[in-house]
Design a protein around this motif. Sequence first.
Motif, short mmCIF file in Angstrom:
data_model
loop_
_atom_site.label_atom_id
_atom_site.label_comp_id
_atom_site.label_asym_id
_atom_site.label_seq_id
_atom_site.Cartn_x
_atom_site.Cartn_y
_atom_site.Cartn_z
N THR A 71 0.82 -1.21 0.00
CA THR A 71 0.00 0.00 0.00
C THR A 71 0.86 1.26 0.00
OG1 THR A 71 -1.72 -1.17 1.24
CG2 THR A 71 -1.84 1.23 1.20
N VAL A 72 1.87 1.30 0.87
CA VAL A 72 2.74 2.47 0.99
C VAL A 72 3.46 2.77 -0.32
CG1 VAL A 72 4.84 3.37 2.08
CG2 VAL A 72 3.07 2.29 3.48
N PHE A 73 4.01 1.72 -0.95
CA PHE A 73 4.75 1.93 -2.19
C PHE A 73 3.82 2.32 -3.35
CE2 PHE A 73 8.21 -0.80 -0.29
CZ PHE A 73 9.13 0.23 -0.20
N GLY A 287 -8.12 10.34 -7.32
CA GLY A 287 -7.95 11.65 -6.69
C GLY A 287 -7.94 11.64 -5.18
N ALA A 288 -8.17 10.48 -4.58
CA ALA A 288 -8.19 10.40 -3.11
C ALA A 288 -6.76 10.53 -2.56
CB ALA A 288 -8.79 9.08 -2.66
N VAL A 289 -6.66 11.16 -1.41
CA VAL A 289 -5.37 11.31 -0.74
C VAL A 289 -5.33 10.40 0.48
CG1 VAL A 289 -3.79 12.90 0.43
CG2 VAL A 289 -5.15 13.70 -1.52
N LEU A 290 -4.40 9.46 0.49
CA LEU A 290 -4.25 8.55 1.63
C LEU A 290 -3.11 9.05 2.50
CD1 LEU A 290 -4.53 5.10 -0.23
CD2 LEU A 290 -6.35 6.45 0.83
N SER A 291 -3.45 9.43 3.72
CA SER A 291 -2.41 9.99 4.59
C SER A 291 -2.58 9.60 6.05
CB SER A 291 -2.41 11.52 4.48
OG SER A 291 -3.68 12.03 4.84
N GLY A 292 -3.49 8.68 6.33
CA GLY A 292 -3.72 8.27 7.71
C GLY A 292 -2.66 7.30 8.22
N GLU A 293 -2.88 6.79 9.44
CA GLU A 293 -1.94 5.84 10.03
C GLU A 293 -2.07 4.47 9.36
OE1 GLU A 293 -2.39 5.68 14.22
OE2 GLU A 293 -1.77 7.75 14.56
N ASN A 294 -3.25 4.16 8.84
CA ASN A 294 -3.47 2.85 8.19
C ASN A 294 -3.92 3.10 6.76
OD1 ASN A 294 -4.18 0.24 7.44
ND2 ASN A 294 -4.85 -0.29 9.50
N LEU A 295 -2.97 3.22 5.86
CA LEU A 295 -3.28 3.55 4.47
C LEU A 295 -4.13 2.48 3.80
CD1 LEU A 295 0.17 4.98 3.26
CD2 LEU A 295 -1.81 6.21 4.17
N ALA A 296 -3.84 1.22 4.09
CA ALA A 296 -4.59 0.13 3.45
C ALA A 296 -6.06 0.18 3.84
CB ALA A 296 -3.98 -1.22 3.83
N ALA A 297 -6.34 0.40 5.12
CA ALA A 297 -7.73 0.48 5.57
C ALA A 297 -8.44 1.66 4.92
CB ALA A 297 -7.77 0.62 7.10
N ASP A 298 -7.74 2.79 4.80
CA ASP A 298 -8.34 3.96 4.15
C ASP A 298 -8.67 3.66 2.69
OD1 ASP A 298 -8.15 5.40 6.44
OD2 ASP A 298 -6.34 6.50 5.87
N ALA A 299 -7.77 2.94 2.01
CA ALA A 299 -7.99 2.61 0.60
C ALA A 299 -9.22 1.72 0.45
CB ALA A 299 -6.76 1.92 0.03
#
Length: 436
Positions: A71-73, A287-299
């Motif tokens: 997710t991070v990469f 266009g979504a911005v993922l910046s939380g502590e758990n990027l995968a969950a946000d996605a």
Amino acid sequence: MDEQPSDSPKEPSEAPGESGGASGEPGAAGTSAASGRRPRRKVDPKRSAILGAMFLMATSAIGPGFITQTTVFTVQLGAAFAFAILVSILVDIAVQLNVWRIVGISGLRAQVLGNKVLPGAGLVLAILVFIGGLVFNVGNVAGTGLGLNAMLGLDPKIGSAISAVLAILIFLSKRAGLALDRVVVVLGALMILLMLYVAIVANPPVGSALKNTVLPEQVDFLAITTLIGGTVGGYITYAGAHRMVDSGNSGLENIRPITRAALLGVIVTGVMRVLLFLAVLGVVAGGAVLSGENLAADAFRIAAGEVGIRLFGIVFWAAALTSVIGASYTSVSFITKLSGSDRVRNLLTVAFIAVCAAAYLLLGQPPQTLLVFAGAFNGLILPLGFAILLWAAWRRSDLLSGYRYPRWLLSVGVVAWLLTLYLGWNSLAGLQALWA
């Protein structure tokens, strides 16, 4: 340590009821025919064990760290991450194909081969794998709690305790080998199906991803080396091959199923990574911005709403639980004899899981210093263990029943080994950071 496989004769005889009465009882078939009922389909224990070994390797590689890294990469590199995935899959194939064939043909676990190639080398390898597996399993146990928290809202510690008990029950089963094989296959298939759904819903730019697979807009060597270390590092390298040997499916006569299972195991891991990549890519490209502590969950949440969070919980829990099982099984296989008692081996595995669970419940979170330490160990395990196996294939055909190992495969392995040296060198930085 010159033990021979002992599991194979046991597991088939332990499950006579699953063969529809075809366990050697006279008149079983006749009784079924007389009553007009069709006999139940006979379970092929060899096929079940090979499938289990394949999924044990794949699900061991698909852990909480796997999901987080991918997710991070993807967020950082976008579609260009597709090239890193392709390279990591090719290296995985080179490593796992060699490991499975060498261990499988010899019928010996990696540490036994190591001691035969160079006395004491197998012992060092066993210590490294066991310590690394023990510490990383604390993180895997923590991952099960986070998964159940996202899935059901349970307190992470309660979720971790429940998951640890489930893993323990598998190894306390009278047919632990069969239970292990079936659990990892079911959970592995479940993860793939759920990820496929999320990837479709996310509507990723597949064309851009395909283009970047061969013509990347950006090449990130850190991403590539991290992926390789995360999917074939440490105990993961030997999980499937050891399970194959333990189930008795070894030797020259099994070279084809061994090779096929190794390839399919890497493909399963690759499919899971590609689906996760596409799911996150679809969210980011939208266009979504993922910046939380758990990027995968946000996605997952952005892709599929509240249902997405629950699906993330299931995937994360299944990934963590199968990693708990894989790490425990493989780590214990490095400190026990193949010819030893299955009961003792299973009880040691239960104790291993219990210690990891207790460590997490007492500490509240995986100790970061220990995780760095274990990560560095994993970086050292791959080049050391792989070098031993390649040497056995090159110079010790007597350990492989006189088999003349294919030179092309050995050459591919050497190229992959050189890359693992680079990974090992990088891992030393982790150790230096601990003592700084």
